[in-house]
Design a protein around this motif. Sequence first.
Motif, short mmCIF file in Angstrom:
data_model
loop_
_atom_site.label_atom_id
_atom_site.label_comp_id
_atom_site.label_asym_id
_atom_site.label_seq_id
_atom_site.Cartn_x
_atom_site.Cartn_y
_atom_site.Cartn_z
N SER A 146 0.92 -1.26 0.14
CA SER A 146 0.04 0.08 -0.02
C SER A 146 1.07 1.11 -0.04
O SER A 146 0.57 2.34 -0.73
CB SER A 146 -0.97 -0.03 1.19
OG SER A 146 -1.86 -0.95 1.19
N GLY A 147 1.87 1.20 0.92
CA GLY A 147 2.75 2.59 0.68
C GLY A 147 3.41 2.69 -0.59
O GLY A 147 3.62 3.80 -1.15
N LEU A 148 3.68 1.58 -1.13
CA LEU A 148 4.47 1.62 -2.60
C LEU A 148 3.36 2.17 -3.67
O LEU A 148 3.63 3.02 -4.36
CB LEU A 148 5.06 0.54 -2.92
CG LEU A 148 6.23 -0.04 -2.29
CD1 LEU A 148 6.71 -1.39 -2.74
CD2 LEU A 148 7.62 0.90 -2.33
N ASN A 149 2.15 1.88 -3.33
CA ASN A 149 0.96 2.32 -4.10
C ASN A 149 0.80 3.59 -3.88
O ASN A 149 0.71 4.66 -4.97
CB ASN A 149 -0.15 1.68 -3.92
CG ASN A 149 -0.08 0.44 -4.32
OD1 ASN A 149 0.57 -0.19 -5.26
ND2 ASN A 149 -1.20 -0.50 -4.00
N THR A 150 0.91 4.32 -2.49
CA THR A 150 0.95 5.66 -2.46
C THR A 150 2.00 6.43 -2.96
O THR A 150 1.87 7.60 -3.57
CB THR A 150 1.03 5.86 -0.92
OG1 THR A 150 -0.16 5.36 -0.27
CG2 THR A 150 1.09 7.48 -0.53
N LEU A 151 3.10 5.93 -3.05
CA LEU A 151 4.47 6.48 -3.59
C LEU A 151 4.30 6.73 -4.89
O LEU A 151 4.65 7.88 -5.62
CB LEU A 151 5.66 5.81 -3.28
CG LEU A 151 7.08 6.34 -3.44
CD1 LEU A 151 7.17 7.47 -2.46
CD2 LEU A 151 8.04 5.46 -2.73
N SER A 152 3.90 5.67 -5.60
CA SER A 152 3.69 5.75 -7.10
C SER A 152 2.58 6.64 -7.39
O SER A 152 2.60 7.58 -8.43
CB SER A 152 3.38 4.40 -7.58
OG SER A 152 2.90 4.29 -9.04
N HIS A 153 1.36 6.45 -6.67
CA HIS A 153 0.38 7.77 -7.04
C HIS A 153 0.92 9.16 -6.77
O HIS A 153 0.36 9.99 -7.79
CB HIS A 153 -0.73 7.28 -6.01
CG HIS A 153 -1.84 8.58 -5.79
ND1 HIS A 153 -2.69 8.61 -7.08
CD2 HIS A 153 -2.20 9.53 -5.06
CE1 HIS A 153 -3.60 9.37 -6.84
NE2 HIS A 153 -3.22 10.21 -5.67
N ILE A 154 1.76 9.43 -5.76
CA ILE A 154 2.08 10.94 -5.49
C ILE A 154 2.98 11.35 -6.59
O ILE A 154 3.16 12.66 -7.10
CB ILE A 154 2.50 11.17 -4.05
CG1 ILE A 154 3.80 10.40 -3.79
CG2 ILE A 154 1.24 11.06 -3.08
CD1 ILE A 154 4.45 10.89 -2.31
N LEU A 155 3.76 10.30 -7.25
CA LEU A 155 4.85 10.73 -8.38
C LEU A 155 3.94 11.02 -9.61
O LEU A 155 4.13 11.81 -10.52
CB LEU A 155 5.71 9.43 -8.41
CG LEU A 155 6.96 9.43 -7.42
CD1 LEU A 155 7.96 8.39 -7.77
CD2 LEU A 155 7.48 10.75 -7.41
N SER A 156 2.62 10.21 -9.76
CA SER A 156 1.71 10.42 -10.98
C SER A 156 1.19 11.78 -10.78
O SER A 156 1.34 12.57 -11.78
CB SER A 156 0.91 9.45 -10.92
OG SER A 156 1.39 8.05 -11.32
N VAL A 157 0.72 12.13 -9.52
CA VAL A 157 0.38 13.72 -9.30
C VAL A 157 1.24 14.55 -9.80
O VAL A 157 0.92 15.66 -10.37
CB VAL A 157 -0.27 13.67 -8.09
CG1 VAL A 157 -0.96 15.25 -7.83
CG2 VAL A 157 -1.59 12.66 -7.95
N ALA A 158 2.33 14.25 -9.11
CA ALA A 158 3.52 15.35 -9.41
C ALA A 158 3.91 15.49 -11.12
O ALA A 158 4.08 16.51 -11.53
CB ALA A 158 4.76 14.80 -8.78
N GLU A 159 3.81 14.25 -11.71
CA GLU A 159 3.77 14.42 -13.20
C GLU A 159 2.92 15.24 -13.91
O GLU A 159 3.10 15.96 -14.69
CB GLU A 159 4.09 13.12 -13.81
CG GLU A 159 5.26 12.15 -13.53
CD GLU A 159 5.36 10.89 -13.75
OE1 GLU A 159 6.53 10.40 -14.39
OE2 GLU A 159 4.50 10.24 -13.67
N ALA A 160 1.69 15.05 -13.64
CA ALA A 160 0.46 15.65 -14.18
C ALA A 160 0.45 17.36 -13.80
O ALA A 160 0.35 18.17 -14.54
CB ALA A 160 -0.82 15.05 -13.49
#
Length: 175
Positions: A16-30
């Motif tokens: 779950s933590g890695l999913n969060t990390l991936s998600h916040i990187l996606s938001v940063a890219e967008a």
Amino acid sequence: MATLTLAYVVIPTFTSGLNTLSHILSVAEAHAKANGLDADAEYPSASLTEDMRPLSFQVQNATSTVRRTLARLTGTPEPVWEDKEVTLADLRARIAKAHALLKEADAAAVNARAEQTVDLPLGPTAVIKLSAQDSALKQGIPNFFFHLQTAYAILRLKGVPIGKKDYITSFLEVV
């Protein structure tokens, strides 16, 4: 409801933590794209303060914590990963490697080793001995969350529009 075992605590928590990390990187890219910014120039080298390590280091250490903790819990050799990620794509690939380790983790092996004594290095020369379970619960998980939260804070500082929902949602999903 699942029985509370060491594997049941560690593997889904890290996933779950890695999913969060991936998600916040996606938001940063967008966010970077929407604002005409170069995400790779803005984020991987960003830090909270001059004497603190950057986002790339936070991702490397969160994923290294997964790798080290799983090695201790399964009694298998720790894979060697170079810390050479400099782009968001590199960081995403690193997160994917950690996800793969979690998917391959043998829950029975983790649970069987819970009470076995393991070495926990503290700095370059100190080592303490404690149970595999204590190493995961008292060092692995807290260290993982330290680096996850620091990565989140760096992106917030850089103006990425993330909030508690972005951080916590993956922990509420069934893994």
